[in-house]
Enzyme design. Structure first.
Site, PDB file in Angstrom:
ATOM      1  N   ARG A 117      35.808  42.179  47.537  1.00  0.00           N
ATOM      2  CA  ARG A 117      35.389  43.005  46.615  1.00  0.00           C
ATOM      3  C   ARG A 117      34.155  41.433  45.742  1.00  0.00           C
ATOM      4  NH1 ARG A 117      41.235  43.105  43.280  1.00  0.00           N
ATOM      5  NH2 ARG A 117      40.078  43.219  41.434  1.00  0.00           N
ATOM      6  N   ARG A 137      47.641  38.055  37.515  1.00  0.00           N
ATOM      7  CA  ARG A 137      47.096  39.055  37.374  1.00  0.00           C
ATOM      8  C   ARG A 137      48.190  39.844  37.790  1.00  0.00           C
ATOM      9  NH1 ARG A 137      42.015  42.364  37.047  1.00  0.00           N
ATOM     10  NH2 ARG A 137      42.457  42.104  39.753  1.00  0.00           N
ATOM     11  N   ARG A 192      48.037  44.688  41.171  1.00  0.00           N
ATOM     12  CA  ARG A 192      47.564  45.936  41.242  1.00  0.00           C
ATOM     13  C   ARG A 192      47.371  45.921  42.710  1.00  0.00           C
ATOM     14  NH1 ARG A 192      41.748  45.479  37.925  1.00  0.00           N
ATOM     15  NH2 ARG A 192      40.849  45.539  40.032  1.00  0.00           N
ATOM     16  N   LYS A 220      36.377  41.827  32.179  1.00  0.00           N
ATOM     17  CA  LYS A 220      35.573  42.628  32.004  1.00  0.00           C
ATOM     18  C   LYS A 220      36.901  43.342  30.616  1.00  0.00           C
ATOM     19  CE  LYS A 220      34.210  44.856  36.538  1.00  0.00           C
ATOM     20  NZ  LYS A 220      34.905  42.791  36.591  1.00  0.00           N
ATOM     21  N   ARG A 250      27.403  49.638  39.332  1.00  0.00           N
ATOM     22  CA  ARG A 250      27.303  48.899  40.044  1.00  0.00           C
ATOM     23  C   ARG A 250      26.270  48.879  40.585  1.00  0.00           C
ATOM     24  NH1 ARG A 250      33.567  46.848  40.630  1.00  0.00           N
ATOM     25  NH2 ARG A 250      34.248  47.447  38.449  1.00  0.00           N
TER      26      ARG A 250
HETATM   27  P1  AP5 Z   1      40.362  41.221  33.676  1.00  0.00           P
HETATM   28  O1  AP5 Z   1      39.880  41.043  32.513  1.00  0.00           O
HETATM   29  O2  AP5 Z   1      41.174  41.798  34.519  1.00  0.00           O
HETATM   30  O3  AP5 Z   1      38.806  41.086  34.681  1.00  0.00           O
HETATM   31  P2  AP5 Z   1      37.997  42.297  35.449  1.00  0.00           P
HETATM   32  O4  AP5 Z   1      37.063  41.516  34.990  1.00  0.00           O
HETATM   33  O5  AP5 Z   1      38.077  43.130  34.733  1.00  0.00           O
HETATM   34  O6  AP5 Z   1      38.838  42.172  36.779  1.00  0.00           O
HETATM   35  P3  AP5 Z   1      38.974  43.680  37.362  1.00  0.00           P
HETATM   36  O7  AP5 Z   1      38.653  43.269  39.048  1.00  0.00           O
HETATM   37  O8  AP5 Z   1      39.516  44.063  37.376  1.00  0.00           O
HETATM   38  O9  AP5 Z   1      36.893  43.670  38.298  1.00  0.00           O
HETATM   39  P4  AP5 Z   1      36.797  44.112  39.683  1.00  0.00           P
HETATM   40  O10 AP5 Z   1      35.483  45.389  38.914  1.00  0.00           O
HETATM   41  O11 AP5 Z   1      36.838  43.654  40.508  1.00  0.00           O
HETATM   42  O12 AP5 Z   1      37.825  45.820  39.115  1.00  0.00           O
HETATM   43  P5  AP5 Z   1      37.671  47.006  39.126  1.00  0.00           P
HETATM   44  O13 AP5 Z   1      39.136  47.980  38.908  1.00  0.00           O
HETATM   45  O14 AP5 Z   1      36.450  47.577  38.450  1.00  0.00           O
HETATM   46  O15 AP5 Z   1      40.969  39.637  34.089  1.00  0.00           O
HETATM   47  C1  AP5 Z   1      41.406  39.306  34.832  1.00  0.00           C
HETATM   48  C2  AP5 Z   1      42.632  38.339  35.194  1.00  0.00           C
HETATM   49  O16 AP5 Z   1      42.706  37.126  34.421  1.00  0.00           O
HETATM   50  C3  AP5 Z   1      44.161  39.054  34.684  1.00  0.00           C
HETATM   51  O17 AP5 Z   1      44.848  38.388  34.325  1.00  0.00           O
HETATM   52  C4  AP5 Z   1      44.102  38.221  32.644  1.00  0.00           C
HETATM   53  O18 AP5 Z   1      45.006  38.205  31.580  1.00  0.00           O
HETATM   54  C5  AP5 Z   1      42.682  36.366  33.190  1.00  0.00           C
HETATM   55  N1  AP5 Z   1      41.841  36.801  32.727  1.00  0.00           N
HETATM   56  C6  AP5 Z   1      40.896  37.294  31.676  1.00  0.00           C
HETATM   57  N2  AP5 Z   1      39.674  36.497  31.146  1.00  0.00           N
HETATM   58  C7  AP5 Z   1      40.188  35.361  31.142  1.00  0.00           C
HETATM   59  C8  AP5 Z   1      39.846  33.870  30.650  1.00  0.00           C
HETATM   60  N3  AP5 Z   1      39.148  33.684  29.982  1.00  0.00           N
HETATM   61  N4  AP5 Z   1      40.598  32.991  31.338  1.00  0.00           N
HETATM   62  C9  AP5 Z   1      42.015  32.976  31.871  1.00  0.00           C
HETATM   63  N5  AP5 Z   1      42.514  33.950  32.281  1.00  0.00           N
HETATM   64  C10 AP5 Z   1      41.647  35.156  31.674  1.00  0.00           C
HETATM   65  O19 AP5 Z   1      37.268  48.085  40.424  1.00  0.00           O
HETATM   66  C11 AP5 Z   1      38.445  48.332  41.509  1.00  0.00           C
HETATM   67  C12 AP5 Z   1      37.432  48.529  42.858  1.00  0.00           C
HETATM   68  O20 AP5 Z   1      37.351  50.129  42.376  1.00  0.00           O
HETATM   69  C13 AP5 Z   1      36.294  48.256  43.190  1.00  0.00           C
HETATM   70  O21 AP5 Z   1      36.145  47.048  44.174  1.00  0.00           O
HETATM   71  C14 AP5 Z   1      35.450  49.501  44.106  1.00  0.00           C
HETATM   72  O22 AP5 Z   1      35.745  49.289  45.019  1.00  0.00           O
HETATM   73  C15 AP5 Z   1      35.747  50.319  42.801  1.00  0.00           C
HETATM   74  N6  AP5 Z   1      34.704  50.292  41.370  1.00  0.00           N
HETATM   75  C16 AP5 Z   1      34.972  50.632  40.286  1.00  0.00           C
HETATM   76  N7  AP5 Z   1      33.908  50.159  39.706  1.00  0.00           N
HETATM   77  C17 AP5 Z   1      32.716  51.185  40.652  1.00  0.00           C
HETATM   78  C18 AP5 Z   1      31.769  51.499  40.904  1.00  0.00           C
HETATM   79  N8  AP5 Z   1      31.112  51.405  39.577  1.00  0.00           N
HETATM   80  N9  AP5 Z   1      31.056  52.217  41.500  1.00  0.00           N
HETATM   81  C19 AP5 Z   1      31.937  52.279  42.673  1.00  0.00           C
HETATM   82  N10 AP5 Z   1      32.431  51.590  42.795  1.00  0.00           N
HETATM   83  C20 AP5 Z   1      33.965  51.495  41.713  1.00  0.00           C
HETATM   84 MG    MG Z   2      39.328  45.473  34.926  1.00  0.00          MG
END
Ligand code: AP5
Ligand code: MG
Length: 216
Positions: free
Chosen positions: A170, A127, A159, A13, A88
């Site tokens: 997660r 990552r 992270r 994402k 979400r």
């Molecule tokens: P990356 O692009 O970083 O992936 P991402 O989908 O952004 O993954 P996240 O871990 O950030 O998602 P998440 O939902 O768990 O965490 P968030 O911070 O939103 O890519 C990942 C890796 O893969 C990178 O190294 C990249 O280089 C590589 N990659 C990408 N695409 C690739 C491909 N096609 N091929 C190969 N490699 C690739 O949320 C964190 C926490 O915050 C949640 O767990 C929750 O507790 C809280 N939170 C966040 N939003 C909410 C909400 N709306 N409501 C309630 N709680 C929330």
């Molecule tokens: Mg992310």
């Protein structure tokens, strides 16, 4: 246009949002990043958020919704937001619709990146993120080098929630609480599902060609 980018942890994402921001002059809104900023403030709320994130659970809707309203209400962001990791829950969807309506906006497209669980683990384990320019890299799939990254190596960090225990939590939270809400956008006709198992550029080419046809 306003967009939503949806998908399990590690789906890409943030990576795809970065690409879209560069080409389409949009602004990325990652609720994960916003919440991590709250943690840095070391307030009572920040401490509470930290323990929820480290357990792989969802932060309460009201906390996230307040952060989102602040961003949408800013005239500089009018009709140019990519919501990365929001909404979400169904309650977050309703709040988002209400706020967008209040500020005379809508969502043009919802992208959902579908990625297999075994691929997700490797992506998250590999990552690294630059604490200075916030670019996302991967030691296996997209390593930083002199061509794609200008900052010093010392800024590259993992992270805190990228550990095996939290990753499982997660992923489970995504499957149980978040993936069912995709139906809402499917019924509305705004959902575009993409095979997120492909290479970063292949995925982005698809997204770019779809966005090139949107005129609002
Ligand atoms: P990356 O692009 O970083 O992936 P991402 O989908 O952004 O993954 P996240 O871990 O950030 O998602 P998440 O939902 O768990 O965490 P968030 O911070 O939103 O890519 C990942 C890796 O893969 C990178 O190294 C990249 O280089 C590589 N990659 C990408 N695409 C690739 C491909 N096609 N091929 C190969 N490699 C690739 O949320 C964190 C926490 O915050 C949640 O767990 C929750 O507790 C809280 N939170 C966040 N939003 C909410 C909400 N709306 N409501 C309630 N709680 C929330
Ligand atoms: Mg992310």
């Amino acid at each position: 246009m306003n967009l939503i980018i949806f998908g399990p942890p590690g789906a890409g994402k943030g990576t795809q949002s970065n690409n879209i921001v560069n080409d389409f002059d949009l602004k990325q809104v990652s609720t994960g990043d916003l919440l991590r900023n709250e943690i840095k403030l070391k307030t009572d709320q920040g401490k509470n958020i930290e323990s929820i994130i480290n357990n792989g659970e969802l932060v309460p809707d009201n906390v996230v919704n307040v952060l989102i309203e602040k961003i949408i209400s800013d005239p500089n962001n009018f009709n140019r937001l990519i919501f990365d990791g929001y909404p979400r829950t169904i309650s977050q969807i309703y709040t988002l619709e209400r706020i967008l309506k209040k500020f005379d906006q809508k969502i043009s497209k919802v992208f959902s990146l579908n990625v297999d669980k075994d691929i997700i683990s490797k992506r998250i384990n590999g990552r690294i993120i630059c604490a200075k320019c916030f670019k996302i890299f991967n030691v296996y799939f997209n390593p930083p080098n002199s061509e794609n990254h200008e900052c010093d190596k010392k800024y590259l960090k993992k992270r805190v929630d990228d550990n095996s225990k939290t990753i499982l939590g997660r992923f489970e939270t995504y499957v149980i609480k978040t993936s069912p809400i995709l139906d809402y956008y499917k019924k509305k006709g705004s959902l575009c599902e993409i095979d997120g198992n492909q290479k970063i550029d292949e995925i982005y080419n698809k997204i770019r060609s779809i966005l090139g046809n949107i005129r609002d």
